[in-house]
Design a protein around this motif. Structure first.
Motif, mmCIF file in Angstrom:
data_model
loop_
_atom_site.group_PDB
_atom_site.id
_atom_site.type_symbol
_atom_site.label_atom_id
_atom_site.label_comp_id
_atom_site.label_asym_id
_atom_site.label_seq_id
_atom_site.Cartn_x
_atom_site.Cartn_y
_atom_site.Cartn_z
ATOM 1 N N LEU A 1 -122.651 -46.752 -26.247
ATOM 2 C CA LEU A 1 -123.114 -47.338 -27.508
ATOM 3 C C LEU A 1 -124.570 -46.999 -27.805
ATOM 4 O O LEU A 1 -124.923 -46.676 -28.947
ATOM 5 C CB LEU A 1 -122.946 -48.859 -27.468
ATOM 6 N N LEU A 2 -125.416 -47.067 -26.780
ATOM 7 C CA LEU A 2 -126.846 -46.886 -27.012
ATOM 8 C C LEU A 2 -127.240 -45.418 -27.122
ATOM 9 O O LEU A 2 -128.129 -45.077 -27.900
ATOM 10 C CB LEU A 2 -127.639 -47.548 -25.883
ATOM 11 N N LEU B 1 -124.185 -58.612 -29.786
ATOM 12 C CA LEU B 1 -123.908 -58.021 -28.472
ATOM 13 C C LEU B 1 -124.557 -58.832 -27.356
ATOM 14 O O LEU B 1 -123.963 -59.039 -26.292
ATOM 15 C CB LEU B 1 -124.417 -56.574 -28.429
ATOM 16 N N THR C 1 -130.332 -48.147 -33.665
ATOM 17 C CA THR C 1 -131.081 -49.133 -32.883
ATOM 18 C C THR C 1 -132.455 -48.593 -32.513
ATOM 19 O O THR C 1 -133.476 -49.281 -32.668
ATOM 20 C CB THR C 1 -130.305 -49.506 -31.607
ATOM 21 N N SER D 1 -123.771 -43.164 -29.795
ATOM 22 C CA SER D 1 -123.156 -43.645 -31.029
ATOM 23 C C SER D 1 -124.172 -43.753 -32.160
ATOM 24 O O SER D 1 -125.384 -43.783 -31.941
ATOM 25 C CB SER D 1 -122.505 -45.018 -30.797
ATOM 26 N N VAL E 1 -119.992 -48.897 -21.113
ATOM 27 C CA VAL E 1 -119.832 -49.070 -22.560
ATOM 28 C C VAL E 1 -121.198 -49.128 -23.233
ATOM 29 O O VAL E 1 -121.416 -48.543 -24.303
ATOM 30 C CB VAL E 1 -119.029 -50.352 -22.871
ATOM 31 N N GLY E 2 -122.132 -49.818 -22.583
ATOM 32 C CA GLY E 2 -123.490 -49.905 -23.117
ATOM 33 C C GLY E 2 -124.157 -48.547 -23.214
ATOM 34 O O GLY E 2 -124.859 -48.257 -24.191
ATOM 35 N N PHE F 1 -130.189 -53.964 -26.143
ATOM 36 C CA PHE F 1 -130.086 -53.638 -27.565
ATOM 37 C C PHE F 1 -131.088 -54.444 -28.384
ATOM 38 O O PHE F 1 -131.706 -53.931 -29.316
ATOM 39 C CB PHE F 1 -128.667 -53.904 -28.061
ATOM 40 N N PHE G 1 -124.608 -46.364 -33.934
ATOM 41 C CA PHE G 1 -125.270 -47.653 -33.793
ATOM 42 C C PHE G 1 -126.465 -47.540 -32.851
ATOM 43 O O PHE G 1 -127.525 -48.121 -33.096
ATOM 44 C CB PHE G 1 -124.282 -48.703 -33.258
ATOM 45 N N GLY G 2 -126.307 -46.797 -31.770
ATOM 46 C CA GLY G 2 -127.417 -46.601 -30.847
ATOM 47 C C GLY G 2 -128.565 -45.851 -31.488
ATOM 48 O O GLY G 2 -129.741 -46.214 -31.324
#
Length: 332
Positions: A194-195, A231, A204, A198, A190-191, A68, A200-201
């Motif tokens: 998220l990446l 993170l 990012t 989501s 989970v990573g 991240f 947030f990903g």
């Protein structure tokens, strides 16, 4: 004013995987596996491969968080020190009679705080992350030495809760699969979500690709960067807790040099040092590549000094390949 942000679409089907940047690293991983099998028949034995999985678990967990940060176009050199500080904090808490689940939360909290400090220093002070984390590498290491008095911390199975705590690092599911490997798999999953799945990903990738454009379309750039560092601190702390659970031992210098291996895994996996690209799948492949490479060298009796040389050459090759690809796209 409007801005367009190009964000890689992550699709985990076979066709996309074959055309991804990580395909080259995956091919290299397959070739490395074949080479290991040819050089030593014991390489392909289940016990050896499971041992490799256990060995790469802590690096892999740290690499998930580091991905991240790197996709954000930043760097975190303090993960090795955070690893040690979290492990020592957890060990001291258990030794003081704190229940082991609470001690783990303390260690993870230390990692979150370390990541938060890194992130705030970068976005508030405006200091490059390389400089900030180079400084906190020493700061966190110094704090670890100070609170432990420079003395190692050892956990005894006779202490309350230690037997249960060590199952996280030493236990095997069904007596076969290392618990550390299972935890790595969960963290990596989970990573991935998220990446690649989501908001947030998405943010990012946007921030790593073009921070100013991301700001113009309403993305909270500073918040995204701080979140990435948090993170990274959290995953480094989790790895430190697992390291303590596995060895029942930790000292202030534990984890020295881990930051280089972690960053290497992410870069080898296809992430660009300049940010904006990279996938969690690529990171996992990069971690596996380093683990298999080191295992092959160990099985064949290659000196640890040469292992360092070979790993460095692989990193240079990975960065050179990334640079070549970028120039090729620019010319196209």
């Amino acid at each position: 004013m409007s801005a367009t942000i190009s964000v890689p679409q992550q699709r985990f089907n076979l066709r996309a995987a074959l055309h991804a940047r990580e395909a080259g690293v995956l091919a290299a991983l397959v070739l490395l596996f074949i080479l290991g099998a040819v050089l030593s028949p014991s390489f392909v034995q289940a016990d050896n491969l499971l041992s490799v999985g256990q060995q790469i678990a802590q690096i892999g967990i740290m690499a998930v968080g580091a991905t991240f940060v790197i996709v954000n176009g930043e760097i975190d050199l303090s993960v090795g020190s955070t690893y040690a500080l979290a492990a020592i904090s957890t060990g001291m808490a258990i030794a003081a009679g704190v229940a082991w689940p609470v001690a783990i939360l303390i260690g993870l909290g230390v990692g979150v705080l370390a990541g938060l400090l890194n992130g705030l220093a970068v976005v508030v002070l405006g200091v490059p992350s390389f400089i900030v984390t180079l400084g906190t590498l020493s700061v966190f290491r110094g704090v670890a030495l100070l609170i432990s008095g420079g003395a190692p911390i050892s956990l005894s199975s006779s202490q309350p809760g230690v037997a249960e705590f060590t199952l996280l690092g030493q236990g095997r599911l069904f007596g076969v699969i290392p618990m550390q490997l299972i935890i790595f798999a969960v963290v990596a999953a989970v990573g991935v979500v998220l990446l690649s799945r989501s908001r947030f990903g998405f943010n990012t990738y946007a921030v790593g690709g073009n921070p100013e454009a991301a700001r113009l379309v309403g993305i909270q750039v500073k918040r995204v960067k701080v979140g990435a560092f948090v993170l990274s601190g959290l995953t480094a702390a989790l790895a430190g807790v697992l390291g303590l659970s596995f060895l029942s031992y930790v000292q202030g210098v534990t984890g020295s040099g881990l930051e280089l291996t972690v960053i290497s895994a992410v870069i080898i996996g296809g992430a660009a040092l300049f940010g904006g690209s990279g996938t969690m799948l690529g990171t996992v492949i990069g971690v596996a590549f380093i683990g298999l490479l080191q295992n092959i060298l160990n099985i064949n009796g290659i000196s640890s000094f040469w292992q360092t040389v070979v790993t460095g050459l692989v990193i240079i090759a990975a960065v050179a390949a990334d640079t070549w690809q970028r120039k090729r796209k620019t010319r196209a």
